[in-house]
Write an enzyme that holds these catalytic residues in place. Structure first.
Site, PDB file in Angstrom:
ATOM      1  N   GLY A  14       1.000  -1.206  -0.261  1.00 30.04           N
ATOM      2  CA  GLY A  14       0.226  -0.266  -0.176  1.00 30.04           C
ATOM      3  C   GLY A  14       0.438   1.288  -0.240  1.00 30.04           C
ATOM      4  NE  ARG A  65       5.286  -1.530   4.355  1.00 31.11           N
ATOM      5  CZ  ARG A  65       4.382  -1.845   4.866  1.00 31.11           C
ATOM      6  NH1 ARG A  65       3.250  -2.201   4.519  1.00 31.11           N
ATOM      7  NH2 ARG A  65       4.480  -1.576   6.341  1.00 31.11           N
ATOM      8  N   GLY A  73       1.550  -7.053   2.640  1.00 33.92           N
ATOM      9  CA  GLY A  73       1.208  -5.495   3.805  1.00 33.92           C
ATOM     10  C   GLY A  73       1.376  -6.450   4.995  1.00 33.92           C
ATOM     11  CD  GLU A  88      -6.171  -6.903   3.499  1.00 34.07           C
ATOM     12  OE1 GLU A  88      -5.928  -7.279   2.789  1.00 34.07           O
ATOM     13  OE2 GLU A  88      -7.607  -6.722   3.542  1.00 34.07           O
ATOM     14  CD  GLU A 127      -4.895  -2.229   1.221  1.00 28.71           C
ATOM     15  OE1 GLU A 127      -5.566  -1.182   1.302  1.00 28.71           O
ATOM     16  OE2 GLU A 127      -4.710  -3.168   1.425  1.00 28.71           O
ATOM     17  CG  ASP A 165      -2.319  -3.918  15.098  1.00 29.62           C
ATOM     18  OD1 ASP A 165      -3.325  -3.848  15.105  1.00 29.62           O
ATOM     19  OD2 ASP A 165      -1.667  -3.616  14.122  1.00 29.62           O
TER      20      ASP A 165
END
Length: 238
Positions: free
Chosen positions: A21, A25, A90, A182, A184, A207
């Site tokens: 995303g 990155r 991701g 997430e 996407e 997390d």
């Protein structure tokens, strides 16, 4: 041909494309892993690069945050630039206590609250799923690398800040084994199905919404190295 979102020329992208995303990155992936990387897109700073991995051509293109943004880039990568294999790389939040921080999550399927998917299939509920060949290759390669990996149903949510606190915003999904959240994968899988290409979402769990455990920035970087190397191996070999 170019688009409003991409000034790459035909042939600038490899058929295998990684999709983080975050634009930075994407840059980090290209500079860290690619042999002879070159920038092919910088429109709106949503960066794209092409290079090689283990001698085979591969690209990385930032998709932005959320399903609407990803849908633009994926649609164009497939229909304008000829992408055939798309792998999201991701991070995700954990919705199942058996998934620990730094574990790799393979989205076997992707539930969603997004109208991008739900609005197209009345009266049906379409089930966005990963390409089985990519999924199997990722699971096998993760095992061979000694990575802790989970395959299951992921939630692709359009909502980051739920009105309900903590886990309450995820309702019955918790009772039905959804392992992570997430933003996407469901749109990626739906577009891949529509246009007959292969797609997989690979995420690192950073997390846990159940235990509230999370990893540091340094641990996150190390974990992403494992995930990206896994995704690259799958992209060029599967």
């Amino acid at each position: 041909m170019t688009t409003p979102h991409n000034h790459a020329k035909p042939g600038d992208y490899a058929e295998a494309v990684l999709l983080p995303g975050d634009p930075l990155r994407a840059k980090w992936i290209a500079e860290t892993f690619f042999e002879q990387p070159r920038e092919v897109n910088s429109v709106r700073n949503c960066l794209g690069f092409t290079g090689t991995w283990k001698g085979k051509p591969v690209s990385v293109q930032a998709s932005g945050m959320g399903q609407p943004s990803l849908s633009i880039y994926v649609h164009e990568l497939i229909n304008v630039y000829g992408a055939k294999t798309l792998i999201r790389v991701g991070t995700c939040g954990g919705l199942n206590a058996r998934v620990k921080v730094r574990d790799v999550v393979l989205a076997q399927a992707a539930s969603t609250d997004s109208a991008i998917v739900k609005g197209r299939f009345d009266p049906y509920n379409f089930a966005p799923i990963a390409d089985f060949g990519l999924l199997r290759a990722a699971a096998d390669k993760a095992d061979a690398k000694g990575l802790k990996v989970h395959a299951g149903n992921m939630l692709s949510s359009d909502i980051f800040y739920h009105r309900e606190p903590g886990l309450e915003g995820y309702g019955a999904l918790l009772d039905h084994g959804v392992i992570g959240v997430e933003m996407e994968a469901a749109a990626l899988y739906t577009l891949a199905a529509r246009f007959g290409v292969r797609a997989l979402a690979i995420c690192t769990m950073t997390d846990c919404l159940i235990t509230h455990e999370e990893i540091s920035a340094e641990q996150r970087q190390t974990s992403l190295v494992d995930m990206v190397e896994l995704a690259l191996d799958v992209a060029v070999e599967a």
